[in-house]
Design an enzyme around this catalytic site. Structure first.
Site, PDB file in Angstrom:
ATOM      1  N   TYR A  27       0.836  -1.210   0.000  1.00 34.85           N
ATOM      2  CA  TYR A  27       0.000   0.000   0.000  1.00 34.85           C
ATOM      3  C   TYR A  27       0.876   1.267   0.000  1.00 34.85           C
ATOM      4  O   TYR A  27       0.471   2.326  -0.438  1.00 34.85           O
ATOM      5  CB  TYR A  27      -0.947  -0.036   1.196  1.00 34.85           C
ATOM      6  CG  TYR A  27      -2.203   0.782   1.007  1.00 34.85           C
ATOM      7  CD1 TYR A  27      -3.010   0.612  -0.124  1.00 34.85           C
ATOM      8  CD2 TYR A  27      -2.587   1.721   1.959  1.00 34.85           C
ATOM      9  CE1 TYR A  27      -4.168   1.365  -0.292  1.00 34.85           C
ATOM     10  CE2 TYR A  27      -3.737   2.474   1.798  1.00 34.85           C
ATOM     11  CZ  TYR A  27      -4.522   2.284   0.675  1.00 34.85           C
ATOM     12  OH  TYR A  27      -5.656   3.044   0.514  1.00 34.85           O
TER      13      TYR A  27
ATOM     14  N   LYS B  68      -3.603   8.123   3.378  1.00 35.26           N
ATOM     15  CA  LYS B  68      -4.887   7.825   4.043  1.00 35.26           C
ATOM     16  C   LYS B  68      -4.852   8.233   5.519  1.00 35.26           C
ATOM     17  O   LYS B  68      -5.860   8.632   6.090  1.00 35.26           O
ATOM     18  CB  LYS B  68      -5.239   6.341   3.912  1.00 35.26           C
ATOM     19  CG  LYS B  68      -5.592   5.901   2.500  1.00 35.26           C
ATOM     20  CD  LYS B  68      -6.808   6.621   1.936  1.00 35.26           C
ATOM     21  CE  LYS B  68      -7.323   5.963   0.673  1.00 35.26           C
ATOM     22  NZ  LYS B  68      -8.338   6.755  -0.027  1.00 35.26           N
TER      23      LYS B  68
HETATM   24  N1  LIG Z   1     -11.022  -0.743  -3.665  1.00 30.71           N
HETATM   25  C1  LIG Z   1     -10.552  -0.902  -2.444  1.00 30.71           C
HETATM   26  O1  LIG Z   1     -10.099  -1.975  -2.064  1.00 30.71           O
HETATM   27  C2  LIG Z   1     -10.606   0.253  -1.481  1.00 30.71           C
HETATM   28  C3  LIG Z   1     -10.547  -0.005  -0.103  1.00 30.71           C
HETATM   29  C4  LIG Z   1     -10.583   1.060   0.785  1.00 30.71           C
HETATM   30  C5  LIG Z   1     -10.672   2.359   0.316  1.00 30.71           C
HETATM   31  N2  LIG Z   1     -10.727   2.583  -1.046  1.00 30.71           N
HETATM   32  C6  LIG Z   1     -10.811   3.969  -1.506  1.00 30.71           C
HETATM   33  O2  LIG Z   1     -12.039   4.159  -2.176  1.00 30.71           O
HETATM   34  C7  LIG Z   1     -11.897   5.289  -3.023  1.00 30.71           C
HETATM   35  C8  LIG Z   1     -12.458   4.953  -4.403  1.00 30.71           C
HETATM   36  O3  LIG Z   1     -11.608   4.003  -5.034  1.00 30.71           O
HETATM   37  P1  LIG Z   1     -12.152   2.732  -5.806  1.00 30.71           P
HETATM   38  O4  LIG Z   1     -11.546   1.544  -5.169  1.00 30.71           O
HETATM   39  O5  LIG Z   1     -13.613   2.807  -5.979  1.00 30.71           O
HETATM   40  O6  LIG Z   1     -11.394   2.842  -7.213  1.00 30.71           O
HETATM   41  P2  LIG Z   1     -11.741   3.691  -8.539  1.00 30.71           P
HETATM   42  O7  LIG Z   1     -10.538   3.540  -9.394  1.00 30.71           O
HETATM   43  O8  LIG Z   1     -13.032   3.251  -9.091  1.00 30.71           O
HETATM   44  O9  LIG Z   1     -11.899   5.172  -7.994  1.00 30.71           O
HETATM   45  C9  LIG Z   1     -10.808   6.049  -7.794  1.00 30.71           C
HETATM   46  C10 LIG Z   1     -11.263   7.365  -8.346  1.00 30.71           C
HETATM   47  O10 LIG Z   1     -10.319   8.399  -8.078  1.00 30.71           O
HETATM   48  C11 LIG Z   1     -10.438   9.294  -9.163  1.00 30.71           C
HETATM   49  N3  LIG Z   1      -9.293  10.202  -9.258  1.00 30.71           N
HETATM   50  C12 LIG Z   1      -7.970   9.899  -9.186  1.00 30.71           C
HETATM   51  N4  LIG Z   1      -7.229  11.012  -9.399  1.00 30.71           N
HETATM   52  C13 LIG Z   1      -8.113  12.032  -9.599  1.00 30.71           C
HETATM   53  C14 LIG Z   1      -7.984  13.411  -9.899  1.00 30.71           C
HETATM   54  N5  LIG Z   1      -6.766  13.983 -10.016  1.00 30.71           N
HETATM   55  N6  LIG Z   1      -9.113  14.159 -10.046  1.00 30.71           N
HETATM   56  C15 LIG Z   1     -10.326  13.601  -9.939  1.00 30.71           C
HETATM   57  N7  LIG Z   1     -10.533  12.287  -9.662  1.00 30.71           N
HETATM   58  C16 LIG Z   1      -9.425  11.521  -9.506  1.00 30.71           C
HETATM   59  C17 LIG Z   1     -10.494   8.397 -10.392  1.00 30.71           C
HETATM   60  O11 LIG Z   1     -10.990   9.092 -11.523  1.00 30.71           O
HETATM   61  C18 LIG Z   1     -11.440   7.316  -9.889  1.00 30.71           C
HETATM   62  O12 LIG Z   1     -12.770   7.649 -10.213  1.00 30.71           O
HETATM   63  C19 LIG Z   1     -10.416   5.659  -3.034  1.00 30.71           C
HETATM   64  O13 LIG Z   1     -10.192   6.711  -2.117  1.00 30.71           O
HETATM   65  C20 LIG Z   1      -9.776   4.380  -2.529  1.00 30.71           C
HETATM   66  O14 LIG Z   1      -8.514   4.629  -1.933  1.00 30.71           O
HETATM   67  C21 LIG Z   1     -10.700   1.558  -1.943  1.00 30.71           C
END
Ligand SMILES: NC(=O)c1ccc[n+]([C@@H]2O[C@H](COP(=O)([O-])OP(=O)(O)OC[C@H]3O[C@@H](n4cnc5c(N)ncnc54)[C@H](O)[C@@H]3O)[C@@H](O)[C@H]2O)c1
Length: 261
Positions: free
Chosen positions: A152, A159
């Site tokens: 990570y 985070k």
């Molecule tokens: N998938 C997992 O396992 C998980 C677990 C815990 C937390 N999260 C968090 O959930 C959130 C959503 O991620 P996800 O897993 O749905 O993946 P995802 O790839 O679908 O979403 C990530 C989003 O961030 C956006 N993004 C990145 N840089 C950007 C920028 N400069 N301007 C505007 N938008 C931007 C992307 O366009 C994308 O829509 C994130 O914060 C991620 O860290 C994910």
């Protein structure tokens, strides 16, 4: 129980149908709310395809949160006020995710912090005149904020800052009656997750060691999200709520004998 009729959300972070933000969007609409989606330019065609004909999506608006002007412009060009703001954004350069944190350079460190953490402050700051009374903010975080998760890397530091921001922003937003919380989601297969080295092993380990002996999905997160965004959570702010099948409370895994044999 949750009625979002007449309520309006601004959701950042839909890239495709696997996005956690897309799950949340669907549940907001199911509860009667309407949604404006703010998306990153590179996902434009996917967003048009995904949202075509979906009732409840009011508009889709391009916005790169790396740029202050773009966030400011977004709030200036979208008329009307919001009741909910969802920040589901995370990013670190691939270079930073592929090597141990000690080798992350200043530029990549700053990029991860600005997009994954500072963007929450940026969005909150520019949203202040576009909020209805008693609005709610929600962001997404991960266990790597408080514990070591190999692979990570810089995202754990980003985070940790994000969770701190949720606490620090809560009294500022609270003075105007608004709430802010984070969901710490367990691992879910998404575009962002596909860049985390060893992600499949994390999914396997969690499935075998979490109290519920399963992984979580978008729906698990979305249901908690609409609760936190709704008036049912009127007394909750500044919190990080785990939606991870209970994994975070495990010290020694229940099936340790099988794991070490
Ligand atoms: N998938 C997992 O396992 C998980 C677990 C815990 C937390 N999260 C968090 O959930 C959130 C959503 O991620 P996800 O897993 O749905 O993946 P995802 O790839 O679908 O979403 C990530 C989003 O961030 C956006 N993004 C990145 N840089 C950007 C920028 N400069 N301007 C505007 N938008 C931007 C992307 O366009 C994308 O829509 C994130 O914060 C991620 O860290 C994910």
């Amino acid at each position: 129980m949750i009625d979002f009729n007449g309520k309006r959300a601004l959701v950042f972070g839909v890239a495709d149908k696997t996005s956690i933000a897309w799950g949340i969007t669907n549940w907001i609409i199911k509860a009667g709310g309407t949604v404006v989606l703010a998306y990153q330019k590179k996902f434009r065609s996917r967003l048009y395809g995904l949202t075509k004909g979906v009732n409840g999506i009011e508009a889709i608006e391009e916005c790169d949160v790396a740029f202050d002007e773009q966030v400011k412009d977004l709030f200036e060009r979208v008329d009307g006020k919001f009741d909910m703001i969802v920040h589901a954004i995370g990013f670190a350069p691939g270079r930073a995710l592929s090597k141990p944190l000690i080798y992350t350079n200043e530029e990549d460190f700053a990029t991860a912090m600005i997009i994954s953490s500072y963007s929450l402050q940026r969005i909150a700051r520019h949203s202040m005149r576009s909020l209805n009374p008693n609005s709610a903010f929600l962001t997404l975080t991960y266990l790597g904020a408080t514990a070591v998760v190999p692979g990570y890397r810089i995202m754990g530091t980003a985070k940790a800052a994000l969770e701190s921001l949720v606490r620090e922003l809560s009294p500022i937003l609270g003075a105007a009656g608004h709430r802010i919380n984070a969901i710490s989601a367990g691992p879910i297969r998404t575009l962002a997750a596909s860049h985390v080295p060893g992600f499949d092993n994390i999914l396997d380990y969690m499935e075998h060691t979490s109290p519920l002996r399963r992984n979580i999905d978008q729906e698990d997160v979305a249901k908690t999200a609409i609760f936190l965004l709704s008036n049912l959570a009127s007394g909750i702010t500044g919190q990080t709520i785990f939606v991870d099948a209970g994994f975070n409370i495990i010290g020694v895994p229940p099936d340790l004998d099988k794991l070490v044999s």
